[in-house]
Design an enzyme around this catalytic site. Structure first.
Site, PDB file in Angstrom:
ATOM      1  N   SER A 145      -1.055  11.307 -15.454  1.00  0.00           N
ATOM      2  CA  SER A 145      -1.664  12.485 -15.069  1.00  0.00           C
ATOM      3  C   SER A 145      -2.881  12.118 -15.723  1.00  0.00           C
ATOM      4  O   SER A 145      -3.692  11.079 -15.694  1.00  0.00           O
ATOM      5  CB  SER A 145      -1.325  13.877 -15.546  1.00  0.00           C
ATOM      6  OG  SER A 145      -2.102  14.697 -15.316  1.00  0.00           O
TER       7      SER A 145
ATOM      8  N   TYR B 109      -9.744  16.093  -8.116  1.00  0.00           N
ATOM      9  CA  TYR B 109      -8.899  15.338  -9.008  1.00  0.00           C
ATOM     10  C   TYR B 109      -8.263  16.330 -10.005  1.00  0.00           C
ATOM     11  O   TYR B 109      -7.027  15.849 -10.283  1.00  0.00           O
ATOM     12  CB  TYR B 109      -9.763  14.478  -9.704  1.00  0.00           C
ATOM     13  CG  TYR B 109      -9.061  13.558 -10.638  1.00  0.00           C
ATOM     14  CD1 TYR B 109      -8.669  12.562 -10.393  1.00  0.00           C
ATOM     15  CD2 TYR B 109      -9.214  13.489 -12.049  1.00  0.00           C
ATOM     16  CE1 TYR B 109      -7.892  11.566 -10.949  1.00  0.00           C
ATOM     17  CE2 TYR B 109      -8.721  12.684 -12.965  1.00  0.00           C
ATOM     18  CZ  TYR B 109      -8.053  11.534 -12.325  1.00  0.00           C
ATOM     19  OH  TYR B 109      -7.669  10.664 -13.194  1.00  0.00           O
TER      20      TYR B 109
ATOM     21  N   LYS C 165      -3.950  16.223 -10.149  1.00  0.00           N
ATOM     22  CA  LYS C 165      -3.487  16.030 -11.628  1.00  0.00           C
ATOM     23  C   LYS C 165      -2.524  16.967 -12.359  1.00  0.00           C
ATOM     24  O   LYS C 165      -1.734  16.809 -12.858  1.00  0.00           O
ATOM     25  CB  LYS C 165      -4.484  15.235 -12.544  1.00  0.00           C
ATOM     26  CG  LYS C 165      -5.222  13.997 -12.213  1.00  0.00           C
ATOM     27  CD  LYS C 165      -3.958  12.998 -12.031  1.00  0.00           C
ATOM     28  CE  LYS C 165      -4.597  11.548 -11.963  1.00  0.00           C
ATOM     29  NZ  LYS C 165      -3.554  10.473 -12.077  1.00  0.00           N
TER      30      LYS C 165
ATOM     31  N   ASP D 120       0.866  -1.104  -0.116  1.00  0.00           N
ATOM     32  CA  ASP D 120       0.064   0.113  -0.034  1.00  0.00           C
ATOM     33  C   ASP D 120       0.876   1.281   0.207  1.00  0.00           C
ATOM     34  O   ASP D 120       1.536   1.550   1.009  1.00  0.00           O
ATOM     35  CB  ASP D 120      -0.945   0.024   1.322  1.00  0.00           C
ATOM     36  CG  ASP D 120      -1.881   1.046   1.371  1.00  0.00           C
ATOM     37  OD1 ASP D 120      -1.712   2.050   0.317  1.00  0.00           O
ATOM     38  OD2 ASP D 120      -2.817   1.167   2.254  1.00  0.00           O
TER      39      ASP D 120
END
Length: 318
Positions: A161, A175, A179, A98
């Site tokens: 990206s 988001y 990105k 993880d």
């Protein structure tokens, strides 16, 4: 007389630009992956898995990194089949971790895989997801792999990206921000590692047919779905092949489809100049693409307004 001199200077500059573009286009050397070690985060599915299939076919050794052991085992078996189809296909291994968990465990695992397959030559960061505006970042321990690349004086780093990282989209407030920030990280890193013969590539996938997209669509607002459809749906294999080709060619950007090409051209700003085609497009097409983008933005605004009016009408009838 002054105007003639000015136009002469302009045409001379254009000739130089095109001359440099043509020369660089045909003299750029693509890196070889034969016998090199490629580490892929998020390598058990989607674009990451497709990248694994691509690079083993080029003779690279591959380490797949993800959380789900069952998926990793299945992915390794599939990639090994791809490796067996070529004369000098690479070896495949995996480890489960993880990336947001214990950094010491991740660091120890990376050391183990490097002991088996050699120093990481190419790091492809595909780990992450978009669900209810949530994004999993890259482990700091993996970022430290660049130190070993510096010692080798060679390497390739790839960030995944999104086209949503080049423009703010409805439903992607967090988001798009993350990105977009990833792009600036890559730009700064490119400048830092260039003296060490390390290249940096940013991939901007549109909607790609992957398990991640299926999961994303479960919570995606209707406005976001309709806007995303403008760029179409692409296969993971197509995105992966372009990603690897561009990364090995040293290109800073990697896109598929017209919308991706237009967005990276428009948003180049002070980004690195690494290939002739992109540079020439940025110089001569930015104005044209800005006009085209106005139509896209107008259509997106119409979608948002239309769905807003639908909700208002629905409330009135309740």
């Amino acid at each position: 007389m002054g105007l003639c001199c000015y136009m002469s200077w302009v045409w001379s500059l254009l000739a130089i630009v095109f001359g440099v573009a043509v020369v660089s286009l045909f003299t750029r050397k693509k890196r070889d992956l034969q016998g090199k070690h490629v580490l892929i985060t998020g390598g058990s599915s989607g674009i990451g898995l497709s990248v694994a299939h691509d690079v083993v076919g080029r003779g690279a050794h591959v380490t797949l990194l993800a959380r789900n052991v069952a998926r990793l085992e299945k992915a390794r078996s599939e990639v090994e089949v791809s490796a067996s189809k070529v004369a000098e296909g690479g070896k495949v291994q995996f480890f489960s971790a993880d990336l947001s968990g214990d950094p010491e465990k991740v660091a120890a695992a990376v050391k183990d895989v490097e002991a088996n397959l050699g120093p990481v030559f190419m790091l492809v960061n595909c780990a992450g997801f978009s669900r209810a505006q949530k994004f999993e970042d890259i482990s700091p321990q993996l970022l430290k792999r660049w130190c070993s690349m510096k010692q080798q004086q060679e390497g390739v780093v790839v960030f995944t990206s999104s086209q949503a990282g080049l423009l703010g989209l409805y439903g992607f407030t967090a988001y798009s921000a993350v990105k977009g920030a990833l792009v600036k990280l890559a730009e700064a890193l490119h400048m830092e590692v260039k003296p060490y013969n390390i290249s940096v590539t940013v991939c901007y996938p549109p909607d790609t047919d992957t398990p991640g997209l299926e999961e994303e669509n479960k919570t995606k607002p209707i406005e976001t779905k309709l806007i995303s459809e403008a760029a179409g749906l692409f296969k993971a294999e197509e995105v992966a092949k372009k990603l690897v080709d561009d990364a090995l060619s040293g290109c800073f950007t990697s896109t598929v489809g017209f919308e991706g090409f237009m967005l990276t051209t428009l948003c180049a700003g002070m980004g690195p100049i690494t290939d002739a085609v992109s540079f020439v497009a940025q110089v001569f097409l930015s104005g044209v693409f800005r006009s085209v983008s106005a139509f896209y933005l107008w259509s997106f605004a119409r979608i948002v307004e239309k769905e807003h009016q639908k909700r208002l009408a629905s409330k009135k009838t309740e």
